[in-house]
Design an enzyme around this catalytic site. Structure first.
Site, PDB file in Angstrom:
ATOM      1  N   SER A  11       0.894  -1.239  -0.081  1.00  0.00           N
ATOM      2  CA  SER A  11       0.041  -0.020  -0.031  1.00  0.00           C
ATOM      3  C   SER A  11       0.671   1.130  -0.074  1.00  0.00           C
ATOM      4  O   SER A  11       0.558   2.180  -0.594  1.00  0.00           O
ATOM      5  CB  SER A  11      -0.945  -0.028   1.155  1.00  0.00           C
ATOM      6  OG  SER A  11      -0.172  -0.121   2.339  1.00  0.00           O
ATOM      7  N   TRP A  12       1.882   1.367   0.775  1.00  0.00           N
ATOM      8  CA  TRP A  12       2.808   2.686   0.936  1.00  0.00           C
ATOM      9  C   TRP A  12       3.449   2.710  -0.361  1.00  0.00           C
ATOM     10  O   TRP A  12       3.472   3.844  -0.949  1.00  0.00           O
ATOM     11  CB  TRP A  12       3.543   2.648   2.260  1.00  0.00           C
ATOM     12  CG  TRP A  12       4.208   3.698   2.667  1.00  0.00           C
ATOM     13  CD1 TRP A  12       5.711   3.659   3.366  1.00  0.00           C
ATOM     14  CD2 TRP A  12       3.878   5.077   2.459  1.00  0.00           C
ATOM     15  NE1 TRP A  12       5.955   4.803   3.370  1.00  0.00           N
ATOM     16  CE2 TRP A  12       4.737   5.884   3.070  1.00  0.00           C
ATOM     17  CE3 TRP A  12       2.690   5.509   2.054  1.00  0.00           C
ATOM     18  CZ2 TRP A  12       4.653   7.293   3.288  1.00  0.00           C
ATOM     19  CZ3 TRP A  12       2.562   7.081   2.306  1.00  0.00           C
ATOM     20  CH2 TRP A  12       3.808   7.580   2.763  1.00  0.00           C
ATOM     21  N   LYS A 106       9.344   1.112   8.293  1.00  0.00           N
ATOM     22  CA  LYS A 106       9.501   1.680   9.374  1.00  0.00           C
ATOM     23  C   LYS A 106       9.453   0.072  10.444  1.00  0.00           C
ATOM     24  O   LYS A 106       8.730  -0.813  10.381  1.00  0.00           O
ATOM     25  CB  LYS A 106       8.374   2.315   9.935  1.00  0.00           C
ATOM     26  CG  LYS A 106       7.940   3.625   9.300  1.00  0.00           C
ATOM     27  CD  LYS A 106       6.710   4.198   9.625  1.00  0.00           C
ATOM     28  CE  LYS A 106       6.674   5.631   8.857  1.00  0.00           C
ATOM     29  NZ  LYS A 106       5.195   6.382   9.318  1.00  0.00           N
ATOM     30  N   SER A 136       1.630   9.423   8.031  1.00  0.00           N
ATOM     31  CA  SER A 136       1.421   9.346   6.503  1.00  0.00           C
ATOM     32  C   SER A 136       0.817   7.969   6.321  1.00  0.00           C
ATOM     33  O   SER A 136       1.513   7.138   5.794  1.00  0.00           O
ATOM     34  CB  SER A 136       2.602   9.728   5.759  1.00  0.00           C
ATOM     35  OG  SER A 136       3.626   8.698   6.258  1.00  0.00           O
ATOM     36  N   ALA A 138      -1.054   5.234   3.810  1.00  0.00           N
ATOM     37  CA  ALA A 138      -1.084   5.149   2.358  1.00  0.00           C
ATOM     38  C   ALA A 138      -2.422   5.444   2.041  1.00  0.00           C
ATOM     39  O   ALA A 138      -2.658   6.221   0.932  1.00  0.00           O
ATOM     40  CB  ALA A 138      -0.673   3.873   2.013  1.00  0.00           C
ATOM     41  N   LYS A 189       6.914   3.536  17.610  1.00  0.00           N
ATOM     42  CA  LYS A 189       5.506   4.179  17.805  1.00  0.00           C
ATOM     43  C   LYS A 189       4.594   2.801  17.349  1.00  0.00           C
ATOM     44  O   LYS A 189       3.580   2.970  17.856  1.00  0.00           O
ATOM     45  CB  LYS A 189       5.479   5.312  16.929  1.00  0.00           C
ATOM     46  CG  LYS A 189       5.549   5.104  15.448  1.00  0.00           C
ATOM     47  CD  LYS A 189       4.475   4.698  14.595  1.00  0.00           C
ATOM     48  CE  LYS A 189       4.877   4.630  13.200  1.00  0.00           C
ATOM     49  NZ  LYS A 189       3.789   4.173  12.309  1.00  0.00           N
ATOM     50  N   THR A 246      -0.824   6.609  14.392  1.00  0.00           N
ATOM     51  CA  THR A 246      -0.857   5.299  14.314  1.00  0.00           C
ATOM     52  C   THR A 246      -1.535   4.866  15.668  1.00  0.00           C
ATOM     53  O   THR A 246      -2.132   3.711  15.361  1.00  0.00           O
ATOM     54  CB  THR A 246       0.705   4.838  14.567  1.00  0.00           C
ATOM     55  OG1 THR A 246       1.355   5.370  13.565  1.00  0.00           O
ATOM     56  CG2 THR A 246       0.655   3.234  14.289  1.00  0.00           C
ATOM     57  N   ASN A 254      -1.132  -1.551  13.000  1.00  0.00           N
ATOM     58  CA  ASN A 254      -0.591  -1.944  14.383  1.00  0.00           C
ATOM     59  C   ASN A 254      -1.806  -1.728  15.447  1.00  0.00           C
ATOM     60  O   ASN A 254      -1.999  -2.486  16.261  1.00  0.00           O
ATOM     61  CB  ASN A 254       0.436  -0.960  14.737  1.00  0.00           C
ATOM     62  CG  ASN A 254       1.702  -1.410  13.860  1.00  0.00           C
ATOM     63  OD1 ASN A 254       2.221  -2.351  14.082  1.00  0.00           O
ATOM     64  ND2 ASN A 254       2.090  -0.829  12.922  1.00  0.00           N
TER      65      ASN A 254
END
Length: 338
Positions: A11-12, A106, A136, A138, A189, A246, A254
């Site tokens: 997706s990203w 990440k 950010s 996606a 995170k 997030t 997550n």
């Protein structure tokens, strides 16, 4: 106009490839998954991850890694964190010394405690590797919702080149020399977001989430500073910014995995149901290992590990956090009166 190749078509990677094509760049999108390449080529859409968002016809889709590595101004590593090392190792043979690379995934490798940039530098020692991070999703970037991120690099010129390639009217890019701080904020995170999801799954409210976000950034900052990051970074886009989004968003894999765990699923059941790589699970062990290595207190990270890997019930983990020994919020602050 630049030639940009994305290694990773999840997706990203797909969202950013769409954006850079709209920016006017020549874009190639690579995937090791043949079914994904077939879907993107035939339908010009990532039906699994970004349904309804069309891939511009100018974007080249390929499963040929050599084709995706040779002759590009910028290589973007957009594979999920567990696949960064293997992808970098395979790509190394096709990349020249000095190749400009930016990693947008990440995570921290749980077996070595290395950041993703460290891994890429290790596997492709001649590359000039930067990182891009920030709040950010996606799903929002792919439809041009206003977004702001930060690029971290050792080289200001390299950071400025990446900034120029990515930036547009809806995607604002800052630059920073604090690679360590940016990567740690971006990675850990996800562990805190798992905890936030667990609390939502247990039916807790806004007070609980605010506490997790606040104390979570305190833990991330303590470790980041101990490892050489700058304290200002953790109050910025890749720190508190990425943590907020997030921990609170419906798009966060997550948070969603944590929510399912809070509802009683096992870690494996939650990951299977989310059906995407849940980076926080992979980063949790590494974050706890780094906390012990640098002698930094990270009680939330510790309890997340106990829930994920030691079968400690989530309700017990919450009690463990709340019943710890009393302390000052900021121990270094002095009292006017004792």
């Amino acid at each position: 106009m630049s030639k940009v190749s994305f290694l990773g078509a999840g997706s990203w990677g797909t969202a950013l490839a769409i954006m850079l094509a709209k920016n006017g760049h020549n874009v190639t999108l690579w995937s090791a998954v043949d079914a994904e390449v077939k879907m993107l080529s035939e339908h010009r859409e990532h039906k699994d991850r970004l349904p309804g968002v069309k891939l511009p016809e100018t974007v080249i889709v390929t499963n040929n890694l050599e084709e995706a590595c040779k002759g590009y101004d910028l290589i973007v590593f957009s594979v999920a964190s567990p696949y960064v090392r293997d992808t970098a190792r395979k790509a190394a043979a096709f990349l020249p010394d000095g190749q400009l690379v930016v990693n947008v995934a990440k995570g921290i490798e749980d077996s070595t405690f290395k950041t993703l940039r460290d891994i890429i530098c290790e596997e492709i020692p001649g590359a000039d590797v930067s990182v891009l991070s920030g709040p950010s999703h996606a799903e929002e970037v792919s439809i041009d919702m206003p977004t702001t991120v930060v690029v971290g690099s050792e080289n200001e010129k390299s950071a400025a080149i990446i900034q120029e390639i990515f930036m547009n009217d809806t995607f604002r890019v800052y630059i920073s020399p604090d690679i360590t701080g940016i990567e740690l904020g971006a990675s850990i995170k996800n562990v805190i977001a798992l905890a936030a999801g667990v609390c939502d799954g247990l039916g807790f409210g806004d007070n609980t989430k605010a506490a997790l976000i606040t104390r979570g950034i305190a833990e991330i900052t303590r470790l980041g500073v101990a490892m050489g990051g700058n304290v200002e970074t953790f109050g910025g886009l890749s720190g508190i910014g990425d943590l907020i989004v997030t921990c609170t968003s419906q798009h966060s894999r997550n948070h969603n995995a944590g929510y399912l765990i809070g509802k009683g699923r096992t870690m494996k059941e939650a990951m299977d149901e989310v059906n995407q790589v849940v980076e926080g699970v992979y980063s949790a062990k590494a974050a706890y290992g780094l906390a012990r290595k640098y002698n930094v207190s990270m009680p939330i990270v510790e309890q997340v590990n106990k829930v994920l890997f030691d079968n400690v019930p989530a309700t017990e983990a919450i009690k463990n956090l709340l019943s710890r020994e009393k302390c000052n919020e900021y121990p270094d602050l002095g009292w006017i009166k004792n």
